[in-house]
Design a protein around this motif. Structure first.
Motif, PDB file in Angstrom:
ATOM      1  N   ARG A  76       0.840  -1.201   0.000  1.00  0.00           N
ATOM      2  CA  ARG A  76       0.000   0.000   0.000  1.00  0.00           C
ATOM      3  C   ARG A  76       0.873   1.248   0.000  1.00  0.00           C
ATOM      4  O   ARG A  76       2.034   1.204   0.402  1.00  0.00           O
ATOM      5  CB  ARG A  76      -0.916   0.010   1.240  1.00  0.00           C
ATOM      6  N   ARG A  77       0.288   2.363  -0.390  1.00  0.00           N
ATOM      7  CA  ARG A  77       1.003   3.645  -0.484  1.00  0.00           C
ATOM      8  C   ARG A  77       1.701   4.003   0.835  1.00  0.00           C
ATOM      9  O   ARG A  77       2.812   4.531   0.841  1.00  0.00           O
ATOM     10  CB  ARG A  77      -0.021   4.730  -0.902  1.00  0.00           C
TER      11      ARG A  77
ATOM     12  N   PRO B 174       6.198   1.583   4.275  1.00  0.00           N
ATOM     13  CA  PRO B 174       7.561   1.969   3.913  1.00  0.00           C
ATOM     14  C   PRO B 174       8.175   0.912   2.988  1.00  0.00           C
ATOM     15  O   PRO B 174       7.839  -0.276   3.093  1.00  0.00           O
ATOM     16  CB  PRO B 174       8.300   2.018   5.258  1.00  0.00           C
ATOM     17  N   GLY B 175       9.044   1.347   2.077  1.00  0.00           N
ATOM     18  CA  GLY B 175       9.643   0.395   1.129  1.00  0.00           C
ATOM     19  C   GLY B 175      11.117   0.182   1.412  1.00  0.00           C
ATOM     20  O   GLY B 175      11.713   0.870   2.239  1.00  0.00           O
ATOM     21  N   ASN B 176      11.690  -0.783   0.716  1.00  0.00           N
ATOM     22  CA  ASN B 176      13.124  -1.069   0.851  1.00  0.00           C
ATOM     23  C   ASN B 176      13.809  -0.825  -0.503  1.00  0.00           C
ATOM     24  O   ASN B 176      13.780  -1.698  -1.376  1.00  0.00           O
ATOM     25  CB  ASN B 176      13.303  -2.525   1.303  1.00  0.00           C
ATOM     26  N   PRO B 177      14.428   0.349  -0.671  1.00  0.00           N
ATOM     27  CA  PRO B 177      15.023   0.673  -1.972  1.00  0.00           C
ATOM     28  C   PRO B 177      16.104  -0.322  -2.401  1.00  0.00           C
ATOM     29  O   PRO B 177      16.300  -0.539  -3.588  1.00  0.00           O
ATOM     30  CB  PRO B 177      15.639   2.064  -1.762  1.00  0.00           C
TER      31      PRO B 177
ATOM     32  N   TRP C 128      16.591  11.703  -2.359  1.00  0.00           N
ATOM     33  CA  TRP C 128      15.179  12.001  -2.137  1.00  0.00           C
ATOM     34  C   TRP C 128      14.338  10.720  -2.262  1.00  0.00           C
ATOM     35  O   TRP C 128      13.472  10.439  -1.430  1.00  0.00           O
ATOM     36  CB  TRP C 128      14.729  13.059  -3.173  1.00  0.00           C
ATOM     37  N   VAL C 129      14.634   9.937  -3.274  1.00  0.00           N
ATOM     38  CA  VAL C 129      13.883   8.690  -3.486  1.00  0.00           C
ATOM     39  C   VAL C 129      14.150   7.720  -2.331  1.00  0.00           C
ATOM     40  O   VAL C 129      13.225   7.129  -1.764  1.00  0.00           O
ATOM     41  CB  VAL C 129      14.277   8.030  -4.841  1.00  0.00           C
ATOM     42  N   GLU C 130      15.416   7.589  -1.972  1.00  0.00           N
ATOM     43  CA  GLU C 130      15.780   6.617  -0.928  1.00  0.00           C
ATOM     44  C   GLU C 130      15.065   6.937   0.385  1.00  0.00           C
ATOM     45  O   GLU C 130      14.424   6.072   0.986  1.00  0.00           O
ATOM     46  CB  GLU C 130      17.307   6.639  -0.734  1.00  0.00           C
ATOM     47  N   LYS C 131      15.149   8.215   0.769  1.00  0.00           N
ATOM     48  CA  LYS C 131      14.541   8.625   2.040  1.00  0.00           C
ATOM     49  C   LYS C 131      13.008   8.519   1.948  1.00  0.00           C
ATOM     50  O   LYS C 131      12.347   7.957   2.821  1.00  0.00           O
ATOM     51  CB  LYS C 131      14.964  10.067   2.357  1.00  0.00           C
ATOM     52  N   GLY C 132      12.469   9.057   0.849  1.00  0.00           N
ATOM     53  CA  GLY C 132      11.012   9.081   0.676  1.00  0.00           C
ATOM     54  C   GLY C 132      10.411   7.684   0.650  1.00  0.00           C
ATOM     55  O   GLY C 132       9.313   7.453   1.162  1.00  0.00           O
TER      56      GLY C 132
ATOM     57  N   ASP D 202       7.149   8.643   2.541  1.00  0.00           N
ATOM     58  CA  ASP D 202       6.788  10.026   2.174  1.00  0.00           C
ATOM     59  C   ASP D 202       6.400  10.095   0.695  1.00  0.00           C
ATOM     60  O   ASP D 202       5.616  10.950   0.298  1.00  0.00           O
ATOM     61  CB  ASP D 202       7.985  10.976   2.398  1.00  0.00           C
ATOM     62  N   ILE D 203       7.036   9.247  -0.092  1.00  0.00           N
ATOM     63  CA  ILE D 203       6.645   9.208  -1.513  1.00  0.00           C
ATOM     64  C   ILE D 203       6.144   7.800  -1.847  1.00  0.00           C
ATOM     65  O   ILE D 203       6.555   6.819  -1.224  1.00  0.00           O
ATOM     66  CB  ILE D 203       7.810   9.589  -2.472  1.00  0.00           C
ATOM     67  N   GLY D 204       5.274   7.718  -2.824  1.00  0.00           N
ATOM     68  CA  GLY D 204       4.780   6.417  -3.274  1.00  0.00           C
ATOM     69  C   GLY D 204       5.597   5.953  -4.475  1.00  0.00           C
ATOM     70  O   GLY D 204       6.402   6.710  -5.035  1.00  0.00           O
ATOM     71  N   CYS D 205       5.346   4.716  -4.898  1.00  0.00           N
ATOM     72  CA  CYS D 205       6.102   4.159  -6.029  1.00  0.00           C
ATOM     73  C   CYS D 205       5.857   4.976  -7.292  1.00  0.00           C
ATOM     74  O   CYS D 205       6.755   5.127  -8.124  1.00  0.00           O
ATOM     75  CB  CYS D 205       5.708   2.702  -6.255  1.00  0.00           C
ATOM     76  N   ILE D 206       4.643   5.524  -7.433  1.00  0.00           N
ATOM     77  CA  ILE D 206       4.351   6.275  -8.656  1.00  0.00           C
ATOM     78  C   ILE D 206       5.167   7.568  -8.702  1.00  0.00           C
ATOM     79  O   ILE D 206       5.712   7.933  -9.750  1.00  0.00           O
ATOM     80  CB  ILE D 206       2.832   6.542  -8.782  1.00  0.00           C
ATOM     81  N   ASP D 207       5.338   8.249  -7.528  1.00  0.00           N
ATOM     82  CA  ASP D 207       6.183   9.465  -7.508  1.00  0.00           C
ATOM     83  C   ASP D 207       7.610   9.108  -7.930  1.00  0.00           C
ATOM     84  O   ASP D 207       8.245   9.826  -8.709  1.00  0.00           O
ATOM     85  CB  ASP D 207       6.242  10.067  -6.087  1.00  0.00           C
ATOM     86  N   CYS D 208       8.075   8.015  -7.389  1.00  0.00           N
ATOM     87  CA  CYS D 208       9.443   7.561  -7.663  1.00  0.00           C
ATOM     88  C   CYS D 208       9.598   7.238  -9.162  1.00  0.00           C
ATOM     89  O   CYS D 208      10.573   7.618  -9.807  1.00  0.00           O
ATOM     90  CB  CYS D 208       9.680   6.318  -6.792  1.00  0.00           C
ATOM     91  N   LYS D 209       8.571   6.590  -9.702  1.00  0.00           N
ATOM     92  CA  LYS D 209       8.628   6.208 -11.118  1.00  0.00           C
ATOM     93  C   LYS D 209       8.541   7.424 -12.036  1.00  0.00           C
ATOM     94  O   LYS D 209       9.151   7.451 -13.102  1.00  0.00           O
ATOM     95  CB  LYS D 209       7.495   5.226 -11.439  1.00  0.00           C
ATOM     96  N   LYS D 210       7.761   8.437 -11.594  1.00  0.00           N
ATOM     97  CA  LYS D 210       7.629   9.640 -12.442  1.00  0.00           C
ATOM     98  C   LYS D 210       8.984  10.325 -12.599  1.00  0.00           C
ATOM     99  O   LYS D 210       9.333  10.801 -13.675  1.00  0.00           O
ATOM    100  CB  LYS D 210       6.621  10.617 -11.828  1.00  0.00           C
ATOM    101  N   THR D 211       9.741  10.384 -11.499  1.00  0.00           N
ATOM    102  CA  THR D 211      11.073  11.014 -11.564  1.00  0.00           C
ATOM    103  C   THR D 211      11.999  10.192 -12.465  1.00  0.00           C
ATOM    104  O   THR D 211      12.740  10.737 -13.282  1.00  0.00           O
ATOM    105  CB  THR D 211      11.678  11.142 -10.144  1.00  0.00           C
ATOM    106  N   LEU D 212      11.933   8.872 -12.306  1.00  0.00           N
ATOM    107  CA  LEU D 212      12.774   8.024 -13.161  1.00  0.00           C
ATOM    108  C   LEU D 212      12.387   8.202 -14.628  1.00  0.00           C
ATOM    109  O   LEU D 212      13.242   8.352 -15.505  1.00  0.00           O
ATOM    110  CB  LEU D 212      12.641   6.554 -12.746  1.00  0.00           C
ATOM    111  N   PHE D 213      11.080   8.225 -14.867  1.00  0.00           N
ATOM    112  CA  PHE D 213      10.585   8.399 -16.243  1.00  0.00           C
ATOM    113  C   PHE D 213      11.158   9.682 -16.853  1.00  0.00           C
ATOM    114  O   PHE D 213      11.677   9.673 -17.971  1.00  0.00           O
ATOM    115  CB  PHE D 213       9.053   8.441 -16.244  1.00  0.00           C
TER     116      PHE D 213
END
Ligand code: AQP
Length: 326
Positions: free
Chosen positions: A225-226, A229-232, A252-256, A261-272
């Protein structure tokens, strides 16, 4: 005198960012330092099931993508392996001096056997002999390789040694030049990104398609779920950030991700955004080349002529040394 390097890529599908990060980007960095020979190794690609009607296009696509990525034809020789018959001639001779057991212990052969249960042909087994011919025909001293090819290159060195001991010094023992990039995982987040696995992002992926692929790419499977917390460290999208994003964005991605603080979609948008910016000039160059096929054919023809000369010389020497009539 610059040392000579040889490397190749199979036209077994669309060239992807795994090929780029693991090999092509490294080749581009070597252009000024070495005398570079690169080949579209089409005879390697026919050992798996394929459609003959598609192969010619794939060969040309591969050549165009390599040029678009930065293999400037003025700085290297680019050719198509099957255009130079000496590759297969030398392979036969290496067949005659290589114990089957040396080939059977290759891990890639063991893997490919299981991936192609309905087509375990002897080309899968003798692949390293064709690779040895590709390299030794041009007496290349250095071979840029990824981790997965180190075992094959050791066998190539063994073949050169064996030939030299038996027939007199002919070939150098080529040294590996290890690429720094790791094995890039595919969109499934697990298997190696591969042309034949449909888990890839093409190097010249169109913008829409790039987002469609990234949007559904597997991240940390435990982050359901959003707000979890994730494990980069285990997330393939985070690994890709390390190649395309700035240090600040990576932090920013690692911490978020760790704090949710950030979801996978935010992370993917930056990568995109970053992958797309990186690819845009490549895509445009590739489109120019699509309109100028004759230029690409000329590059390959010039490469063929240059390599043919060297291949012929090596084979004359080899034939004389092994004692066949010519
Ligand atoms: N996922 C990858 N990560 C890092 N490097 C990679 N390479 C391929 N996939 C990755 C490197 O690209 C170079 C050219 O590869 P190849 O065409 O000779 O064969 P491959 O390794 O078998 O490539 P694919 O994409 O996986 O193709 P298929 O699906 O046909 O097997 C090599 O230097 C390789 O290390």
């Amino acid at each position: 005198m610059k040392q000579r390097i040889f490397s190749g890529i199979q036209p077994s599908g669309v060239i992807h960012i795994g090929n780029y990060l693991g090999a092509i980007r490294n080749w581009i960095n070597l252009l000024d330092k070495y005398e570079c020979i690169f080949a579209v190794v089409d005879y390697h690609a026919i050992t798996v099931t394929y459609k003959p009607t598609e192969l010619q296009d794939r060969i040309l696509e591969a050549a165009k993508t390599l040029i678009a990525a930065g293999l400037e034809p003025e700085k290297c020789t680019l050719f198509v392996q099957s255009q130079i018959p000496e590759h297969t001639e030398l392979t036969w001779i290496f067949n005659a001096i290589t114990p089957v057991s040396d080939l059977e212990r290759m891990t890639q052969y063991k893997d490919k056997k299981y991936q192609n249960m309905d087509n375990i042909n002897s080309g899968l087994l003798t692949y390293p002999l064709l690779m040895a011919s590709d390299i030794l025909l041009y007496k290349a001293q250095v071979v840029p390789v990824g981790d997965d090819q180190v075992q094959h290159l050791e066998l190539v060195r063994e073949i050169a040694r064996r030939f030299n001991n038996r027939f007199g010094v002919t070939f150098p023992e080529p040294q590996p030049l290890l690429s720094k990039a790791q094995r890039i995982r595919g969109l499934d987040g697990n298997a190696k990104m591969s042309k034949s696995q449909n888990n890839y992002i093409a190097l010249v992926e169109e913008e829409d398609e790039l987002w469609n692929k990234l949007r559904v790419a597997v991240t940390d499977p435990a982050r359901k779920r959003r707000n979890d917390p994730g494990n980069p460290c285990i997330c393939n999208i985070f690994t890709l950030h390390s190649y395309f994003s700035s240090d600040e964005e990576i932090k920013w991605v690692e911490k978020g991700c760790k704090t949710a603080d950030i979801g996978c979609i935010d992370c993917k948008k930056t990568l995109f955004k970053n992958v797309n910016n990186h690819m845009k000039p490549l895509r445009e160059k590739k489109k120019e080349l699509d309109k100028n096929q004759n230029y690409v054919r000329n590059v390959l023809e010039n490469g063929r002529k240059r390599c043919s000369r060297q291949a012929r010389e090596t084979m004359e020497e080899v034939r004389e040394k092994i004692g066949v009539f010519y």
